[in-house]
Scaffold this motif. Structure first.
Motif, PDB file in Angstrom:
ATOM      1  N   GLN A 347      -8.242  -0.757  -9.719  1.00  0.00           N
ATOM      2  CA  GLN A 347      -9.260  -0.705  -8.662  1.00  0.00           C
ATOM      3  C   GLN A 347      -8.851  -1.585  -7.488  1.00  0.00           C
ATOM      4  O   GLN A 347      -9.072  -1.207  -6.321  1.00  0.00           O
ATOM      5  N   ALA A 348      -8.252  -2.730  -7.773  1.00  0.00           N
ATOM      6  CA  ALA A 348      -7.818  -3.611  -6.679  1.00  0.00           C
ATOM      7  C   ALA A 348      -6.739  -2.944  -5.837  1.00  0.00           C
ATOM      8  O   ALA A 348      -6.760  -3.009  -4.603  1.00  0.00           O
ATOM      9  N   LEU A 349      -5.762  -2.280  -6.479  1.00  0.00           N
ATOM     10  CA  LEU A 349      -4.719  -1.564  -5.733  1.00  0.00           C
ATOM     11  C   LEU A 349      -5.307  -0.436  -4.893  1.00  0.00           C
ATOM     12  O   LEU A 349      -4.925  -0.239  -3.727  1.00  0.00           O
ATOM     13  N   GLU A 350      -6.249   0.314  -5.444  1.00  0.00           N
ATOM     14  CA  GLU A 350      -6.876   1.405  -4.686  1.00  0.00           C
ATOM     15  C   GLU A 350      -7.654   0.876  -3.492  1.00  0.00           C
ATOM     16  O   GLU A 350      -7.640   1.487  -2.411  1.00  0.00           O
ATOM     17  N   ASP A 351      -8.334  -0.259  -3.640  1.00  0.00           N
ATOM     18  CA  ASP A 351      -9.083  -0.835  -2.521  1.00  0.00           C
ATOM     19  C   ASP A 351      -8.158  -1.252  -1.383  1.00  0.00           C
ATOM     20  O   ASP A 351      -8.458  -1.037  -0.193  1.00  0.00           O
ATOM     21  N   ARG A 352      -7.002  -1.871  -1.717  1.00  0.00           N
ATOM     22  CA  ARG A 352      -6.084  -2.290  -0.656  1.00  0.00           C
ATOM     23  C   ARG A 352      -5.500  -1.076   0.051  1.00  0.00           C
ATOM     24  O   ARG A 352      -5.358  -1.063   1.281  1.00  0.00           O
ATOM     25  N   LEU A 353      -5.159  -0.028  -0.681  1.00  0.00           N
ATOM     26  CA  LEU A 353      -4.618   1.181  -0.057  1.00  0.00           C
ATOM     27  C   LEU A 353      -5.655   1.842   0.849  1.00  0.00           C
ATOM     28  O   LEU A 353      -5.330   2.283   1.960  1.00  0.00           O
TER      29      LEU A 353
END
Length: 746
Positions: A347-353
């Motif tokens: 979820q953290a990676l998706e938020d940054r993208l």
């Protein structure tokens, strides 16, 4: 059938006992009914036979006394007859309609109900015996059977029978309850086994089959085998689940956790024993889709594959949930499997993208706007098109505002109430009249859906109308009239109409029909009272004329009956004339009055002089004011009102006394006529109703009259712009004051 099954007890013990009680009640009811029918019939037959025998014994004694006209002996004979407990009243009626009647004063014990007394009275007719001596008819004797005493005997038998039947019913239930309780008590072991399976413990205590009935022993053995097999399968599943890296929970049809691996407890922050048996809805309140999914579990298992990827935050970590149905052999839902994964890093990676993509899109939009603003200015044709479009929009706004003002004025001035609903069938508008009609403020009604508005209206309805639920969709086919509750009692008509558009789906029309119902009630009440008043003299006329037609009367008796017929006919004519006068005055509303300046002193003096004083009564004592008083009235109508007051003054002072009439010059441009007597007077309650139609203060009927005189007086005085005032005290007389506005002398 489903409704009948819902009424049955849930336990087998209760159902068996209920079946036994039902059969016992049926048998007791049939036996008691047959015994009661025989007892009632035999009692009535005995009473009838006894009545005939007593009548036969009574006839000779009455015949001897009737021949010599010894009525005292007849009365003593009748007194001895009713001393028998079989009779209530006895009477002797001679040919001249003379009547000797005796009746007993005591009452039987126990007191029977009224319906039973009426039933016995219908079965037993009075015993009539003609008194004929030497071929000459002297009259008849009539014995009335004491229906209440016979009903009391029957009632006593019924009560004893009901008590014995109730005792037998309770005793039978007690005798059957104990062995049934002991034999069927072994079924509790099934509940205990189910609780062990639900808790999911490692040790499973099998059901004891040694003392159970044979049928239960076989059932318990099968259940023990199934429970042991299920327990083994659970142990195997627990080992398998422990090796999975994701949190897994097996749910039953009720949404309770049956199996759970240790990973699920770590993700939820709960120990594994606390998860077993708990409802998954309470464990995962963040998943709002769970309650609907569990309620539709049958449909989910039959044709759906569940759902995946429902994310929520729990204990600082992002979790992803998936729900898959578990089907049985028939394809229905047997339960479900819930899987939880920790996707915090994903979820953290998706938020940054997503944030980086949004930043780039915003930069591209800003650059496009800068490049577009650097172009050439618009030409004249584009400016004219914009101005024309602006004018059209302005005209449209003005017309819409005008139509809105017109509709608002119509709704504000209309006495009817209107409630409109939007596309979602919620109240969007309430007209000003609604607050007065339904006694509910606008803020309480606005925004309500159909169910909410129905509840509000139902709370304002009278108790009798509130028993029938108010459904708005029913008002579309047939409007409904209801009585609204206090403090503003009204009769309202509700009707629902289509709104005619998408924004206004429907319109509720509320109309006040209180006055219409009140007019109908007053008309019915008036017709009923008038018919009653006319029926009284008509009954006398019909009865006396029938006697003259069917019986030979002596000349003096005929003259007396004819004089009574004449008096009753005159009373009926008086009622009709006064009814016609009252109806004509009300319908014309003074249009046929001939108003002219009249000297009040001269009019009163002439009316009193023309009034015929009743025989044996002193003349009216007349007192006049010093100066003449002029009024604008119809002289004949005012004279009629004064004659009615004089007639009442003499009629309602039958013991004599003075009747006084006086004319006074009152203050503030008014003159008064006072008519005072020293008669029977009236109470405060009678004084408040004396001007009602057909109301009479004398309830005895000894004073002749129609009860319309004061109503006519009030109507005449009111139409002439005057007022009527009455003062009275019981046994001290009455004073009636007619107050009229004065005019300048012509």
């Amino acid at each position: 059938m489903s409704r009948l099954a819902a009424l049955l007890p849930r336990s087998l013990l209760s159902r068996v006992l209920m079946l036994y009680l039902a059969a016992l009640v049926l048998l007791l009811t049939l036996g008691f009914g047959a015994f009661l029918a025989y007892e009632v019939r035999s009692t009535l037959d005995d009473a009838e036979a006894g009545s005939q025998a007593m009548s036969a014994l009574l006839a000779p004694a009455v015949s001897e006394a009737a021949v010599i006209g010894d009525y005292d002996t007849i009365k003593r004979t009748l007194d001895r007859a009713i001393a028998h407990p079989l009779f209530e009243r006895a009477a002797f009626i001679d040919l001249k309609a003379g009547r000797i009647e005796v009746a007993r004063q005591d009452r039987p014990s126990p007191t029977p109900p009224a319906w039973l007394v009426a039933r016995v009275a219908r079965e037993l007719d009075p015993i009539n015996a003609p008194i004929v001596v030497g071929g000459r008819d002297y009259g008849i004797t009539r014995l009335h059977v004491w229906s209440e005493r016979i009903a009391a005997d029957i009632w006593q038998v019924m009560r004893i029978g009901v008590m014995l039947a109730s005792f037998g019913l309770l005793a039978g239930a007690a005798l059957v309850w104990w062995p049934l309780r002991r034999w069927l008590g072994h079924l509790d072991q099934v509940q205990a086994l189910g609780d062990q399976l639900r808790q999911g413990g490692t040790h499973l205590a099998p059901m004891d089959t040694r003392e159970a009935p044979l049928e239960f022993q076989r059932t318990f053995a099968v259940l023990n085998q199934v429970a042991a097999s299920l327990q083994a399968e659970r142990a195997q599943a627990a080992v398998t689940l422990a090796s999975i890296a994701e949190g897994v929970a097996a749910l039953n049809r009720a949404g309770e956790v049956v199996l759970a691996n240790p990973v699920l407890g770590d993700l939820l922050g709960l120990p594994r024993p606390q998860l077993l048996g708990a409802r998954v809805v309470s464990l995962l309140p963040e998943l709002t889709e769970l309650p609907q999914a569990l309620q539709a579990l049958d449909a989910l298992g039959a044709g759906s594959e569940g759902w995946r990827g429902r994310r929520f935050e729990r204990n600082g970590q992002m979790l992803e949930a998936s729900l898959a149905p578990v089907r049985d052999e028939q394809g229905g839902a047997a339960g479900a499997v819930l899987v939880l994964r920790n996707v915090t890093e994903q979820q953290a990676l998706e938020d940054r993208l997503r944030a980086e993509l949004d930043a780039r899109a915003h930069a591209m939009q800003t650059m496009s706007e800068l490049l577009g603003s650097a172009g050439a200015p618009a030409d004249a044709q584009q400016v004219n098109a914009v101005e024309a479009l602006s004018r059209q929009v302005g005209d449209l706004v003005v017309r819409l505002r005008l139509q809105a003002d017109q509709l608002r004025a119509i709704f504000n001035l209309s006495p009817d109430g209107f409630i409109s609903f939007d596309a979602e069938r919620r109240v969007q508008y309430v007209s000003p009249a609604c607050a007065l009609l339904i006694a509910l403020p606008d803020r309480q009604v606005l925004g309500q859906d159909e169910a909410g508005l129905e509840a509000l209206l139902l709370g304002r309805m009278e108790q009798a109308d509130a028993r029938r639920p108010l459904r708005l969709h029913d008002l579309r086919d047939e409007p409904r009239t209801v009585q609204m509750a206090r403090p503003m009692p009204r009769i309202l008509s509700f009707a629902l109409h289509d709104g005619g558009g998408a924004e206004t789906s429907q319109m509720l029309h509320i109309r006040d029909v209180t006055q219409q119902f009140e007019l109908d009630r007053l008309k019915s009440e008036f017709l009923t009272t008038a018919a009653h008043e006319l029926r009284t003299p008509m009954t006398s006329i019909f009865g006396f004329s029938e006697l003259l037609l069917h019986r030979q009367m002596k000349p003096e008796v005929q003259a007396d009956l004819l004089s009574r017929i004449h008096r009753q006919s005159k009373a009926m004519v008086d009622i009709l004339n006064e009814l016609l006068d009252l109806a004509r005055i009300e319908s014309r509303r003074a249009l046929d009055f001939e108003f002219a300046p009249v000297c009040l002193r001269d009019l009163v003096r002439q009316t009193v002089g023309d009034f015929g004083t009743p025989e044996g009564r002193s003349a009216v004592e007349l007192t006049m004011c010093d100066s003449p008083q002029w009024v604008q009235v119809d002289a004949s109508k005012l004279g009629q009102a004064l004659r009615n007051l004089l007639s009442n003054a003499y009629k309602y002072s039958p013991g004599g006394g003075r009747v006084m009439v006086s004319v006074h010059a009152a203050t503030s441009g008014h003159a008064e006529i006072r008519v005072q007597d020293e008669g029977i007077g009236m109470t405060a309650e009678e004084l408040a109703r004396v001007t009602e139609r057909f109301y009479r203060a004398d309830k005895s009927g000894a004073i002749p009259g129609t009860g319309l005189g004061m109503a006519i007086v009030k109507e005449i005085v009111t139409l002439m712009g005057g007022t009527l005032q009455l003062n009275s005290e019981p046994q001290r007389g009455t004073c009636v004051t007619v107050r009229l506005p004065t005019i300048v002398a012509p």
